[in-house]
Design a protein around this motif. Structure first.
Motif, PDB file in Angstrom:
ATOM      1  N   GLU A 106      -6.531   2.279   2.064  1.00  0.00           N
ATOM      2  CA  GLU A 106      -7.880   2.200   1.490  1.00  0.00           C
ATOM      3  C   GLU A 106      -8.878   2.966   2.353  1.00  0.00           C
ATOM      4  OE1 GLU A 106      -9.203  -1.823   0.769  1.00  0.00           O
ATOM      5  OE2 GLU A 106      -7.304  -2.328  -0.216  1.00  0.00           O
ATOM      6  N   GLU A 147      -8.354   6.668   1.941  1.00  0.00           N
ATOM      7  CA  GLU A 147      -8.864   7.119   0.651  1.00  0.00           C
ATOM      8  C   GLU A 147     -10.380   7.241   0.687  1.00  0.00           C
ATOM      9  OE1 GLU A 147      -7.317   4.491  -2.367  1.00  0.00           O
ATOM     10  OE2 GLU A 147      -5.252   5.081  -1.920  1.00  0.00           O
ATOM     11  N   GLN A 148     -11.051   6.318   1.368  1.00  0.00           N
ATOM     12  CA  GLN A 148     -12.508   6.389   1.515  1.00  0.00           C
ATOM     13  C   GLN A 148     -12.933   7.641   2.264  1.00  0.00           C
ATOM     14  OE1 GLN A 148     -13.855   2.815   3.453  1.00  0.00           O
ATOM     15  NE2 GLN A 148     -13.205   1.492   1.764  1.00  0.00           N
ATOM     16  N   ASP A 149     -12.090   8.069   3.198  1.00  0.00           N
ATOM     17  CA  ASP A 149     -12.384   9.267   3.984  1.00  0.00           C
ATOM     18  C   ASP A 149     -12.117  10.544   3.202  1.00  0.00           C
ATOM     19  OD1 ASP A 149     -13.093   7.731   6.140  1.00  0.00           O
ATOM     20  OD2 ASP A 149     -11.187   7.970   7.201  1.00  0.00           O
TER      21      ASP A 149
END
Length: 170
Positions: free
Chosen positions: A153, A156-158
């Motif tokens: 997660e 993915e945010q990065d």
């Protein structure tokens, strides 16, 4: 063996104990890696090779297990090979691929380093009932899955950026 009485503990106290365990184990892994002439990521990759045993991994398999990019894996394998930890062997089913095998002398070195610690862990486990060990194993397994999900997660945010994490996959 029947369960021994254990002190009452709150979830908050357990999390504090877990944080201490993780921090101590991170320091321990750094110490072990240093003694073997490796960095922690290379040690993690060698541990994956050891865990695979006779079911030799490809570089891609190893990159996936260790959560590093395939590009980073090339450097890791080069360092492990130069250090005498692994050898690359041709894949009998596909000549274009190689598989990674542990060098027996390196297995002996790692076993000698980790053996005394694992013997102490075995002694500690002997203090728990089979039911308690089952709970511990369940918790370790589920927490590992939870941690891996959270890491993904965050990555993915990065947006897939590496962030300079020693070759670790974004």
């Amino acid at each position: 063996m029947p369960a021994k009485p254990r002190p009452a503990t709150t979830p908050a106290q357990a999390l504090t104990s877990m944080d201490s365990l993780i921090a101590t184990h991170l320091l321990g892994q750094q110490e072990m890696a240093q003694r073997l002439g490796l960095n922690v990521t290379d040690l993690l990759c060698f541990a994956c090779v050891l865990k695979a045993g006779e079911d030799l991994l490809t570089a891609g398999d190893l990159a996936e297990h260790a959560h590093v990019t395939t590009g980073a894996m090339t450097g890791i394998l080069n360092r492990l090979e130069r250090g005498g930890f692994i050898t690359r062997v041709p894949d009998p089913k596909d000549r274009r691929r190689v598989r990674v095998a542990a060098v027996p002398a390196a297995v002996t070195r790692v076993t000698a380093l980790y053996g005394p610690y694992y013997a102490r862990l075995d002694d500690l486990f002997a203090d728990y009932s089979a039911d308690e060990i089952a709970v511990l194993n369940d918790w370790f397994t589920r927490t590992t899955g939870l941690a891996l999900e959270y890491i993904e997660e965050l990555r993915e945010q990065d947006g897939g950026r590496d962030g300079g994490r020693d070759g670790q996959r974004s």
